[in-house]
Design a protein around this motif. Sequence first.
Motif, PDB file in Angstrom:
ATOM      1  N   UNK A 326       0.858  -1.094   0.311  1.00 33.08           N
ATOM      2  CA  UNK A 326      -0.050  -0.096  -0.338  1.00 33.08           C
ATOM      3  C   UNK A 326       1.104   1.389   0.159  1.00 33.08           C
ATOM      4  N   UNK A 327       0.244   2.193  -0.844  1.00 35.45           N
ATOM      5  CA  UNK A 327       1.043   3.730  -0.407  1.00 35.45           C
ATOM      6  C   UNK A 327       1.156   4.108   0.411  1.00 35.45           C
ATOM      7  N   UNK A 328       2.056   4.702   1.476  1.00 37.80           N
ATOM      8  CA  UNK A 328       1.694   5.499   2.757  1.00 37.80           C
ATOM      9  C   UNK A 328       2.175   7.022   2.476  1.00 37.80           C
ATOM     10  N   UNK A 329       1.645   7.969   2.579  1.00 38.86           N
ATOM     11  CA  UNK A 329       2.025   9.322   2.335  1.00 38.86           C
ATOM     12  C   UNK A 329       2.591   9.540   3.294  1.00 38.86           C
ATOM     13  N   UNK A 330       3.976  10.477   2.985  1.00 42.77           N
ATOM     14  CA  UNK A 330       4.341  11.796   3.805  1.00 42.77           C
ATOM     15  C   UNK A 330       4.913  13.394   3.818  1.00 42.77           C
ATOM     16  N   UNK A 331       5.298  13.596   4.516  1.00 45.94           N
ATOM     17  CA  UNK A 331       5.285  15.066   3.850  1.00 45.94           C
ATOM     18  C   UNK A 331       6.050  15.741   4.402  1.00 45.94           C
ATOM     19  N   UNK A 332       7.076  16.361   3.545  1.00 40.01           N
ATOM     20  CA  UNK A 332       8.615  16.811   3.164  1.00 40.01           C
ATOM     21  C   UNK A 332       8.394  18.732   3.504  1.00 40.01           C
ATOM     22  N   UNK A 333       8.886  19.162   4.287  1.00 44.01           N
ATOM     23  CA  UNK A 333       8.885  20.671   4.231  1.00 44.01           C
ATOM     24  C   UNK A 333      10.016  21.113   4.337  1.00 44.01           C
ATOM     25  N   UNK A 334       9.782  22.561   3.612  1.00 49.77           N
ATOM     26  CA  UNK A 334      11.500  22.990   3.053  1.00 49.77           C
ATOM     27  C   UNK A 334      10.962  24.198   3.091  1.00 49.77           C
ATOM     28  N   UNK A 335      12.038  25.403   3.442  1.00 49.32           N
ATOM     29  CA  UNK A 335      11.599  26.884   3.587  1.00 49.32           C
ATOM     30  C   UNK A 335      12.500  27.612   2.819  1.00 49.32           C
ATOM     31  N   UNK A 336      11.590  28.382   2.018  1.00 46.87           N
ATOM     32  CA  UNK A 336      12.230  29.207   1.311  1.00 46.87           C
ATOM     33  C   UNK A 336      11.923  30.360   1.304  1.00 46.87           C
ATOM     34  N   UNK A 337      13.031  31.427   1.130  1.00 47.94           N
ATOM     35  CA  UNK A 337      13.434  32.803   1.219  1.00 47.94           C
ATOM     36  C   UNK A 337      12.617  33.214   0.044  1.00 47.94           C
ATOM     37  N   UNK A 338      11.642  34.810   1.735  1.00 43.19           N
ATOM     38  CA  UNK A 338      11.397  35.342   0.136  1.00 43.19           C
ATOM     39  C   UNK A 338      11.023  36.857   0.714  1.00 43.19           C
ATOM     40  N   UNK A 339      11.611  37.671  -0.420  1.00 36.22           N
ATOM     41  CA  UNK A 339      11.505  39.218   0.098  1.00 36.22           C
ATOM     42  C   UNK A 339      10.011  40.136  -0.168  1.00 36.22           C
ATOM     43  N   UNK A 340      10.071  40.568   0.779  1.00 34.30           N
ATOM     44  CA  UNK A 340       8.666  41.552   0.660  1.00 34.30           C
ATOM     45  C   UNK A 340       8.629  43.146   1.744  1.00 34.30           C
ATOM     46  N   UNK A 341       7.748  43.784   1.013  1.00 34.86           N
ATOM     47  CA  UNK A 341       8.599  45.325   1.122  1.00 34.86           C
ATOM     48  C   UNK A 341       7.066  46.013   1.347  1.00 34.86           C
ATOM     49  N   UNK A 342       6.694  46.477   2.434  1.00 35.10           N
ATOM     50  CA  UNK A 342       5.553  46.861   3.295  1.00 35.10           C
ATOM     51  C   UNK A 342       6.297  49.130   3.672  1.00 35.10           C
ATOM     52  N   UNK A 343       5.001  49.124   3.755  1.00 31.60           N
ATOM     53  CA  UNK A 343       4.672  50.839   4.175  1.00 31.60           C
ATOM     54  C   UNK A 343       4.841  50.933   5.580  1.00 31.60           C
ATOM     55  N   UNK A 344       5.261  51.591   5.522  1.00 31.15           N
ATOM     56  CA  UNK A 344       5.767  52.398   7.045  1.00 31.15           C
ATOM     57  C   UNK A 344       5.830  53.418   7.311  1.00 31.15           C
TER      58      UNK A 344
END
Length: 455
Positions: A326-344
């Motif tokens: 049987x197929x057993x699912x498993x989940x992998x997690x990877x952190x990706x950096x992302x640059x964002x801009x906000x109004x201060x």
Amino acid sequence: MKNATWIPLLAAALIMACFGEQAQAGYLGAGSYNCCPTEACTSCGDYCAAKECSSTCYKTVVETVWEKQNYTCQKTVYDTVCEKVPVQYTKNVYKTCYRDECYTVCKPVYQTCYRDVCYKVCKPVYKTCYRTVTCKRRRPVYNTCYRDVCYTVCKPVYNTCYRDVCYNVRRPICETHYRDVCCTIYKTNYKTCYRDVCRTVCKPVHTWHDVEVCCGEWKTVTEHCPGPVVEKCVCEPGTWEYDCSSCCPIYKPGCCKTVKVQCPGTTICRRIWCPKTVTRKVCCTTYQRECKTERVPYTVCERVPCTITKRVPYTCVRYECETRTKKVPYTTCKMVRECRTRKVPYTTCCWKEECVTKQVPYTTCTMVSECRTRKVPYTTCSYEQKTCTRKVPYTTCQQVCCTRYVTRTKCVPRTVCVTKTRCVPRQVCRKVPVTVCCPAPKTCTAPAPKTCVSN
């Protein structure tokens, strides 16, 4: 002591029985060798002659044996029971009562009166005025601005993967088999039999007799019945007379009298019974009993056992191991950096001058004299007598019968079954061997015969 007396007797009896059997076995069935003939006691003696001449007899001896016997008897046992017994006693009950008592008091009566008093007061009179004042003031002016700020965030990226996992399962396989089972059934057989039954039958016998019978007939007779006599009022005829004063005739009625008059009769028809005697023949029936025999059928039912064989199914379950994937699912997690801009947002402040004119109030005060009148109270006191009633308590004593419970102990007898042991004498019969010697043969000149009793 009773239990100990029978023990030596029983031991002695057992010892004697044992020694008696040993002696009998040692002397070849005889009690002893004392009564054997001389020929049998020699080295070449005749054994058969010795056995025939000496014989062993048994004598019945009665002995008393004590046996233990259990018996049940009634025994009185006293139990201590606590019970509550009511006891009457007298208790004093005190009761507080009240009686009315009159007394006189002098009650002061105060009365408030008023008198007018004139006085002067200086009353301030306040007045509010306004003056115009011009002034400069700095008012801050706030302005909101925005600037761009860059920041980095770590965003998790989830991915679902699958891997193959092997596992074993046990698959049930049901198989149906048959076995032969012998069982007994009962078969009902019906059989018709006959038996002779005697029954009594009543047979009618007819006989004729002459009987005189009273009979008759009805005849119709007509009769005339006279009517009843009644009294009737009859008036006689009147007369006419001439009246000179009125110059006209006047009718004068006659006299009334009572006369008996007979009413007309009636005709009645009635029936009259005319009897007469007639001879008739009457049939009399009598019954004679007669016994008859007839065959009556009856049914006999019997159950006959029969053995039959039937196939009974039964199910066998066996399990087979089977490997599955049987197929057993498993989940992998990877952190990706992302640059964002906000109004201060940020706030800037600048000062702005402006001229303001406003009315400033001020108050002026002027004192004005004023005459006023006020009521000044004063109190007058007078005394008046008043009769009052008060409740005076007094105590009364009354005896009341009360009941209290006292715990008393008493002994209550009860009967208990007790099992005891006693020794009961019993007569026991046993056989004791006794040896009797035979007399000497006639051909031998032997001494006088002896009778030997074995120990």
